[in-house]
Design a protein around this motif. Structure first.
Motif, short mmCIF file in Angstrom:
data_model
loop_
_atom_site.label_atom_id
_atom_site.label_comp_id
_atom_site.label_asym_id
_atom_site.label_seq_id
_atom_site.Cartn_x
_atom_site.Cartn_y
_atom_site.Cartn_z
N GLU A 1 -4.41 7.25 -5.37
CA GLU A 1 -3.83 5.90 -5.32
C GLU A 1 -5.19 5.02 -5.54
O GLU A 1 -4.79 4.11 -6.36
CB GLU A 1 -2.88 5.52 -4.40
CG GLU A 1 -1.79 6.66 -3.94
CD GLU A 1 -0.79 6.50 -5.21
OE1 GLU A 1 -1.17 5.96 -6.32
OE2 GLU A 1 0.32 6.86 -5.23
N HIS B 1 -1.77 1.08 -8.55
CA HIS B 1 -1.22 0.95 -6.97
C HIS B 1 -1.11 -0.43 -6.23
O HIS B 1 -2.33 -0.98 -6.45
CB HIS B 1 -1.70 2.14 -6.38
CG HIS B 1 -0.72 2.28 -4.80
ND1 HIS B 1 -0.86 1.46 -3.85
CD2 HIS B 1 0.25 3.37 -4.71
CE1 HIS B 1 -0.03 1.98 -2.96
NE2 HIS B 1 0.58 2.83 -3.57
N GLU B 2 -0.09 -0.88 -5.66
CA GLU B 2 -0.14 -2.31 -4.94
C GLU B 2 -1.00 -2.34 -4.04
O GLU B 2 -1.88 -3.59 -4.08
CB GLU B 2 1.20 -2.61 -4.61
CG GLU B 2 1.76 -1.45 -3.60
CD GLU B 2 2.99 -1.91 -3.07
OE1 GLU B 2 3.71 -2.73 -3.47
OE2 GLU B 2 3.51 -1.32 -2.13
N ALA B 3 -1.38 -1.33 -3.44
CA ALA B 3 -2.56 -1.24 -2.63
C ALA B 3 -4.01 -1.33 -2.97
O ALA B 3 -5.04 -1.65 -2.30
CB ALA B 3 -2.40 -0.12 -1.52
N THR C 1 -4.69 -5.79 -4.84
CA THR C 1 -4.07 -6.87 -4.13
C THR C 1 -4.77 -8.15 -4.64
O THR C 1 -6.02 -8.09 -5.24
CB THR C 1 -4.49 -6.72 -2.52
OG1 THR C 1 -5.83 -6.65 -2.47
CG2 THR C 1 -3.99 -5.30 -1.95
N ARG D 1 1.99 -3.32 -11.22
CA ARG D 1 1.93 -2.61 -9.77
C ARG D 1 3.04 -1.53 -9.55
O ARG D 1 4.22 -2.02 -10.20
CB ARG D 1 1.74 -3.64 -8.85
CG ARG D 1 0.64 -4.39 -8.74
CD ARG D 1 0.36 -5.72 -7.94
NE ARG D 1 -0.60 -6.05 -7.83
CZ ARG D 1 -1.19 -7.19 -8.33
NH1 ARG D 1 0.03 -7.83 -9.44
NH2 ARG D 1 -2.20 -8.11 -8.33
N ASP E 1 4.47 1.50 -6.45
CA ASP E 1 4.18 1.90 -4.99
C ASP E 1 4.39 3.18 -5.02
O ASP E 1 4.48 3.87 -3.95
CB ASP E 1 5.04 0.89 -4.16
CG ASP E 1 6.62 1.18 -4.62
OD1 ASP E 1 6.79 1.94 -5.48
OD2 ASP E 1 7.50 0.43 -3.81
N SER E 2 4.77 4.05 -5.95
CA SER E 2 4.95 5.36 -5.92
C SER E 2 4.89 6.23 -7.08
O SER E 2 4.47 5.68 -8.17
CB SER E 2 6.43 5.66 -5.51
OG SER E 2 7.37 5.37 -6.19
N TYR F 1 5.41 4.62 -10.98
CA TYR F 1 4.12 4.94 -11.89
C TYR F 1 4.84 5.51 -13.21
O TYR F 1 4.55 4.93 -14.51
CB TYR F 1 3.10 5.48 -11.76
CG TYR F 1 2.23 6.14 -12.62
CD1 TYR F 1 1.31 5.17 -13.12
CD2 TYR F 1 2.13 7.48 -13.15
CE1 TYR F 1 0.18 5.59 -13.97
CE2 TYR F 1 1.08 7.95 -14.17
CZ TYR F 1 0.43 7.05 -14.31
OH TYR F 1 -0.57 7.25 -15.29
N VAL G 1 -1.24 -2.14 3.13
CA VAL G 1 -0.37 -2.53 2.21
C VAL G 1 0.36 -1.06 1.82
O VAL G 1 1.75 -1.14 1.29
CB VAL G 1 -0.98 -2.98 0.65
CG1 VAL G 1 -0.17 -3.24 -0.22
CG2 VAL G 1 -1.51 -4.35 1.15
N ALA G 2 -0.42 -0.05 1.66
CA ALA G 2 0.37 1.20 1.53
C ALA G 2 1.20 1.93 2.63
O ALA G 2 1.18 3.05 2.55
CB ALA G 2 -0.74 2.22 0.98
N SER G 3 1.14 1.29 3.66
CA SER G 3 1.69 1.82 4.87
C SER G 3 1.15 2.84 5.36
O SER G 3 1.63 3.76 5.92
CB SER G 3 3.29 2.08 4.48
OG SER G 3 4.07 0.93 4.10
#
Length: 411
Positions: free
Chosen positions: A34, A52-54, A57, A77, A79-80, A84, A355-357
């Protein structure tokens, strides 16, 4: 400053994610994969990019701008994986031309509109492509072995002094899937790592005086140009650690000509975009190409950024550094902000695990460190270590190694 937007048609968007099907055997897996999606943000310009959002930023984009580069103007962006894939398909349905920088599974996306067909990307990035694109005098002695039984027999016969490569998937970069056999223990590791393989390449080790990544652009069938080059920094095992630009260590005219020859051959097949070739220079023979990477390389933003900033700020040398830190990215960027404003530190990329948990993951950074000479570069590296960064091309201290191991057991 030249950006990626100038190398492709106006309707293009770039989609730099390494999909899960292509991650086996790659150094980029999970969080690292990512993070890779944001590796080109600093040089995209107006070219729309999926990231990816992370890895994209707002603090990162601010740091890119503060470093003296133009931050991207069109970031889409996700997130998975599903996000994408959906965004790529949406953009293609609207007429956007997809530029994939990594091989993608065949049939996952529409065939058009696209910059380079996925089948061609996969074919050119196979380790066996060297035999088709590189002149015989510029190859090491090598053989491709196919079939599980023949591969098992070849692995049993391995000995120190050889290099063995996994040839089942397109080249994964970073020296992954490559075993440099210097000792008997390296032979054992290669046999273990390639157990069950049905396609490998065995090469003779090449004594060399310099290792360059030479990059070219392919804008059309007969439009091939030299983009730039830098020295590669690797471990003895061949694992890639970063790059250095040194005006006193530049590739020979023969090396540059070889890179253009390879790029021209690929352009005739329909390849468009950026390609980087790992080329070794020797004392007693012509240069040898050992790896062909048909995609923007890790050092592509480094070269483009140094071309824009180095001479203008009076710096002759630069290092591309991959760094990690257990410090949260917000705190880390605050520490680095004064160094950015001093002019010698350029932020090229950052992946924020929060951000990506992934709260236990380290912050990953791609940095350019500039200096007037090697001594100044080394002083700047020391400053980065004091700021809490572990540099990939340097060994971790005992305290850093213990802290990194303890984090693996934290909830």
């Amino acid at each position: 400053m030249i950006t990626l937007a100038e190398l492709v048609p106006e309707d293009t968007f770039i989609a730099p994610r390494l999909l899960e099907e292509m991650q086996p055997g790659s150094p980029f897996v999970g969080q690292q994969a990512e993070a890779l999606s944001g590796a080109l943000l600093a040089v995209c310009g107006s070219l729309p990019i999926l990231a990816h959002e992370a890895a994209s930023t707002a603090p990162l984009l601010d740091a890119i701008a503060a470093s003296g580069l133009s931050p991207p103007t069109a970031v889409d962006r996700f997130d998975s994986r599903d996000g994408y894939v959906a965004r790529v398909c949406e953009r293609m349905a609207q007429g956007g031309r997809a530029w994939f920088t990594c091989p993608v599974p065949l049939g996952l996306f529409p065939d058009e509109p696209i910059v380079v067909p996925p089948s061609l990307i996969a074919d050119l990035n196979l380790r066996s492509a060297i035999d088709r694109l590189v002149p015989p005098e510029n190859r090491t002695k090598r053989r491709v072995i196919e079939g599980r039984a023949d591969v098992a027999q070849a692995l049993a016969a391995l000995r120190p002094g050889l290099v063995v490569k996994d040839a089942r998937l397109p080249s994964s970069s970073g020296g992954a899937g490559v075993w440099v056999l210097r000792r008997k223990r390296h032979v054992t590791r290669a046999r273990t790592g390639l157990a069950g393989a049905d396609r490998i390449v065995i090469e003779a080790r090449v004594p060399y005086t310099a290792n360059f990544c030479v990059q070219c652009t392919c804008a059309g069938k007969n439009e091939v140009a030299f983009l730039g080059s830098s020295m590669q920094r690797t471990r003895a095992s061949g694992i890639y650690l970063g790059n250095r630009f040194d005006p006193a260590a530049q590739p020979s005219s023969e090396t540059c000509a070889l890179a253009l020859t390879i790029a021209a051959a690929a352009a005739q097949l329909g390849y468009r975009g950026i390609a980087g070739f790992d080329i070794l220079e020797r004392e007693d023979g012509p240069p040898v190409a050992i790896d062909l990477n048909f995609r923007p390389n890790a050092s592509t933003p480094f070269l483009m950024a140094f071309g824009a900033l180095g001479a203008a700020r009076g710096f002759d040398m630069a290092d591309l550094i991959f760094a990690t830190s257990d410090t949260p990215s917000r705190v880390l960027l605050a520490r680095l902000w004064p160094l950015i404003h001093e002019g010698w530190l350029v932020v090229l990329g950052l992946f924020d695990p929060q951000v990506a948990s992934m709260p236990n993951g380290p912050t990953n950074m791609r940095l350019m460190v500039m200096g007037r000479d090697l001594n100044e570069i080394q002083r700047h590296r020391k400053t980065l270590r004091r700021a809490g960064l572990a540099l990939a091309d340097e060994r971790l201290s005992p305290v850093q190694r213990i802290a990194r191991r303890l984090r693996r057991f934290m909830p």
